[in-house]
Design an enzyme around this catalytic site. Structure first.
Site, PDB file in Angstrom:
ATOM      1  N   GLY A 236      91.723  18.548  12.182  1.00  0.00           N
ATOM      2  CA  GLY A 236      90.661  17.621  12.575  1.00  0.00           C
ATOM      3  C   GLY A 236      91.120  16.177  12.650  1.00  0.00           C
ATOM      4  N   GLU A 273      96.578  21.175   8.596  1.00  0.00           N
ATOM      5  CA  GLU A 273      96.590  22.057   9.770  1.00  0.00           C
ATOM      6  C   GLU A 273      96.232  21.308  11.048  1.00  0.00           C
ATOM      7  OE1 GLU A 273      94.880  26.011   7.422  1.00  0.00           O
ATOM      8  OE2 GLU A 273      93.546  24.757   8.612  1.00  0.00           O
ATOM      9  N   ARG A 312      87.297  21.831  28.836  1.00  0.00           N
ATOM     10  CA  ARG A 312      86.721  20.919  27.842  1.00  0.00           C
ATOM     11  C   ARG A 312      85.633  19.983  28.397  1.00  0.00           C
ATOM     12  NH1 ARG A 312      88.936  17.634  25.002  1.00  0.00           N
ATOM     13  NH2 ARG A 312      88.028  18.236  23.019  1.00  0.00           N
ATOM     14  N   CYS A 343      82.717  27.601  41.614  1.00  0.00           N
ATOM     15  CA  CYS A 343      81.414  27.539  42.270  1.00  0.00           C
ATOM     16  C   CYS A 343      80.275  27.380  41.275  1.00  0.00           C
ATOM     17  CB  CYS A 343      81.238  28.769  43.148  1.00  0.00           C
ATOM     18  SG  CYS A 343      82.437  28.716  44.478  1.00  0.00           S
TER      19      CYS A 343
HETATM   20  N1  LLP Z   1      92.381  24.632  10.975  1.00  0.00           N
HETATM   21  C1  LLP Z   1      91.366  25.468  11.258  1.00  0.00           C
HETATM   22  C2  LLP Z   1      90.965  26.465  10.269  1.00  0.00           C
HETATM   23  C3  LLP Z   1      90.697  25.357  12.489  1.00  0.00           C
HETATM   24  O1  LLP Z   1      89.687  26.173  12.759  1.00  0.00           O
HETATM   25  C4  LLP Z   1      91.125  24.389  13.427  1.00  0.00           C
HETATM   26  C5  LLP Z   1      90.448  24.253  14.730  1.00  0.00           C
HETATM   27  C6  LLP Z   1      92.200  23.547  13.092  1.00  0.00           C
HETATM   28  C7  LLP Z   1      92.800  23.701  11.853  1.00  0.00           C
HETATM   29  C8  LLP Z   1      92.745  22.497  14.022  1.00  0.00           C
HETATM   30  O2  LLP Z   1      91.837  21.506  14.348  1.00  0.00           O
HETATM   31  P1  LLP Z   1      92.357  20.204  15.158  1.00  0.00           P
HETATM   32  O3  LLP Z   1      93.335  19.475  14.284  1.00  0.00           O
HETATM   33  O4  LLP Z   1      92.983  20.666  16.395  1.00  0.00           O
HETATM   34  O5  LLP Z   1      91.107  19.406  15.407  1.00  0.00           O
HETATM   35  N2  LLP Z   1      88.327  23.929  21.309  1.00  0.00           N
HETATM   36  C9  LLP Z   1      87.883  22.718  20.623  1.00  0.00           C
HETATM   37  C10 LLP Z   1      88.472  22.591  19.249  1.00  0.00           C
HETATM   38  C11 LLP Z   1      88.189  23.797  18.381  1.00  0.00           C
HETATM   39  C12 LLP Z   1      88.907  23.732  17.097  1.00  0.00           C
HETATM   40  C13 LLP Z   1      88.775  25.000  16.333  1.00  0.00           C
HETATM   41  N3  LLP Z   1      89.454  24.977  15.080  1.00  0.00           N
HETATM   42  C14 LLP Z   1      88.228  21.507  21.492  1.00  0.00           C
HETATM   43  O6  LLP Z   1      88.705  21.688  22.616  1.00  0.00           O
HETATM   44  O7  LLP Z   1      87.997  20.369  21.083  1.00  0.00           O
END
Ligand code: LLP
Length: 420
Positions: A236, A273, A312, A343
C-alpha cells in the site's frame, strides 16, 4: 510522478525514442525500464534495511512478467503470492521457496494442499483455513493476517483493513487465534496486516497499523509466552500518478515504523509487501492514435489500447497521465478524451486532458503502467493480449510475445454433434 527526457520533441524512454519503440514492436506495447525497476526495489529495501533486518516481499499480483520477476529475484527480493499460479511462476523463475509467502483469501482445501506441498509459508486469512491447514501439515510454520480496523485505499474496492472486511482475523480474536495455532501444533512465527492499496494519508494509516501489530505482538507474548520472529506491515505504499503530486517519504515511514518495532517489541525482522511501489513507474504503455473525432462538443483521440489492455481507468476511475510521445515539446491546444477500441462507453484511458493537437499515427504514452496493468488485462472483444518489452542499456528486448488468434481458440471445443 516520474517524468521523462525530451529528445528534440520526442519522449525518451530507457534511452530510446518512444515512437521508435512503438514502430519496432507495434502497438499497444508495455515497455519497462530495468534501471527504474531495480532503483525502486533498492530504494524501498534500503530505507528499511538500514534500521533493522528487512524482507521485501514484492506483491507479485501487481506484475508477474517473468523477466521482471527474474530481475527482482536477482535483487534479493522475497515475493508475496495469492495463488498456486503465482507460486509456480515465482519458482519457475528461480525464487527459492524460503523466499515465497502465500497470502490467500477464500482459500480452498485443494489449493492449500498444493501450496503446502511446495513448502511455501502460509499467511492465514481465516480460522477455517488454519484448521484445514493443520490437518494437512500439523507443524507448519505460519503467519497470521490480522484485520486491524484501519483501512486505506485509492478507492473503496481496494480497502482491505477496515473492521468487517472479508480479509484476515478480526482484531478481537487475534490473540486467541495464536493460542489455537499452538494447540494445533502449528508454529506461528509472524503477524501481518495489509490495510489496502494507496490512499490519501498512507504515512499515518500504515504507521497506525504497525502500532496495532506491536501491541498485539506484546499481548501474544504475555498471554501465550510466544516470541514472534517478524512483523509484516503489508503493502500500500503510494505512488504519485499525477504531475506535481508529491512522493511519499519512504525514509520517514521506515524510520517511524522500525523505531516502533525495535523500541516496543522483541521482534527483530520487519517484512513489507510493496507491489505498486516497486513496479508502477517502471513501465509505460505505448498505444497508437488511430482515429481523431469531434462529437457533441468533445474531442476524442481513438487509440488501439482499451480496457482490455489497461482496465484501471474504467474499473477504479484511476488517473493515468498521458502524453503524445512524438509531440513531447508541443504546446497543449485542446482537451481530449483518450478512448479505446472496446465497444462500451466506459472504455477510456484518460478524460478531459490538455494535449497537443493529435493526428492519426501519433504515439500516445500512458504513464505508471507497471502495476495492475498487464496483470489485469483481458481478451475482451476477442483482442489478444499485447507484447511486453524490456529496456536495458539503451537496448530494447522482447519479453512477451503478443497472443494470437489461435490463443483465443486454444482451450475451446465445439461438440462433434454441432459440426457438420
Ligand atoms: N499485500 C497484500 C496482502 C495485498 O493484497 C496487496 C494488494 C499488496 C500487498 C500490494 O499492495 P500495493 O503495494 O501494490 O498497493 N488492482 C488494484 C490494486 C489491488 C491491490 C490488491 N492487493 C489497483 O489497480 O490499484
Amino acid at each position: 510522478m516520474r517524468d521523462f527526457e525530451n529528445d528534440r520533441g520526442s519522449m525518451l524512454f530507457g534511452g530510446l525514442r518512444a515512437e521508435d519503440i512503438a514502430e519496432r514492436f507495434g502497438t499497444p506495447v508495455y515497455v519497462t525500464d530495468e534501471d527504474i525497476l531495480r532503483g525502486n526495489y533498492r530504494r524501498i529495501y534500503n530505507a528499511f534495511a538500514k534500521h533493522m533486518d528487512t524482507r521485501v516481499y514484492y506483491a507479485c499480483k501487481a506484475n508477474t512478467s517473468m523477466a521482471l520477476l527474474r530481475i527482482l529475484e536477482q535483487e534479493g527480493s522475497y515475493v508475496d503470492t495469492v495463488s498456486i499460479g503465482e507460486i509456480a511462476t515465482c519458482m519457475k523463475v528461480g525464487f527459492p521457496v524460503s523466499r515465497i509467502m502465500y497470502t490467500g483469501t477464500s482459500v480452498s482445501t485443494s489449493e492449500l494442499r498444493d501450496v503446502l506441498n511446495t513448502g511455501v509459508m502460509v499467511n492465514i486469512d481465516s480460522p477455517s483455513e488454519m484448521e484445514r491447514l493443520a490437518e494437512i501439515d500439523g507443524n507448519a510454520k505460519i503467519s497470521v493476517r490480522i484485520t486491524p480496523g484501519i483501512g486505506a485505499g485509492h478507492c473503496d474496492k481496494v480497502v482491505t483493513g477496515s473492521k468487517g472486511s472479508k480479509f484476515g482475523i478480526p482484531l478481537d480474536s487475534a490473540v486467541d487465534i495464536y493460542g489455537r495455532a499452538l494447540e494445533l501444533g502449528l508454529r506461528p512465527i509472524g503477524i501481518h496486516v495489509h490495510i489496502g492499496s494507496g490512499g490519501s494519508d498512507p504515512m499515518n494509516a500504515l504507521s497506525n497499523a504497525v502500532s496495532v501489530l506491536t501491541d498485539l505482538t506484546n499481548d501474544i507474548k504475555d498471554v501465550h509466552g510466544l516470541d514472534l520472529e517478524f512483523i509484516n506491515m503489508g503493502g500500500g505504499f503510494e505512488v504519485p500518478y499525477k504531475p506535481n503530486e508529491p512522493e511519499m517519504d519512504i525514509e520517514e515511514l521506515a524510520s517511524v515504523v522500525t523505531d516502533m518495532i525495535l523500541n516496543d517489541t522483541s521482534v527483530r525482522t520487519i517484512a513489507l509487501e510493496p507491489g505498486r511501489y516497486v513496479v508502477c513507474d517502471s513501465t509505460i504503455l505505448l498505444t497508437r492514435c488511430v482515429d481523431v473525432k469531434r462529437a457533441g462538443g468533445k474531442n476524442y483521440i481513438g487509440v488501439d489500447a482499451g480496457f482490455n489492455t489497461l482496465i484501471r481507468p474504467t474499473f477504479y476511475d484511476s488517473y493515468h497521465h498521458v502524453a503524445i510521445a512524438n509531440k513531447f515539446n508541443k504546446a497543449c491546444e485542446g482537451k481530449y478524451d483518450v478512448v479505446g477500441p472496446i465497444c462500451e462507453s466506459g472504455d477510456y484511458l484518460a478524460r478531459d486532458r490538455a494535449l497537443p493537437t493529435p493526428e492519426e499515427g501519433d504515439v500516445v504514452a500512458v504513464y505508471n503502467c507497471g502495476a495492475y496493468a498487464f496483470s489485469m488485462s483481458s481478451t475482451y472483444n476477442s483482442r489478444p493480449r499485447c507484447r511486453e518489452v524490456l529496456m536495458h542499456d539503451g537496448k530494447a528486448e522482447l519479453i512477451r510475445e503478443a497472443e494470437t488468434l489461435e490463443d483465443l481458440w486454444r482451450y475451446q471445443m465445439i461438440p462433434e454433434r454441432l459440426v457438420e
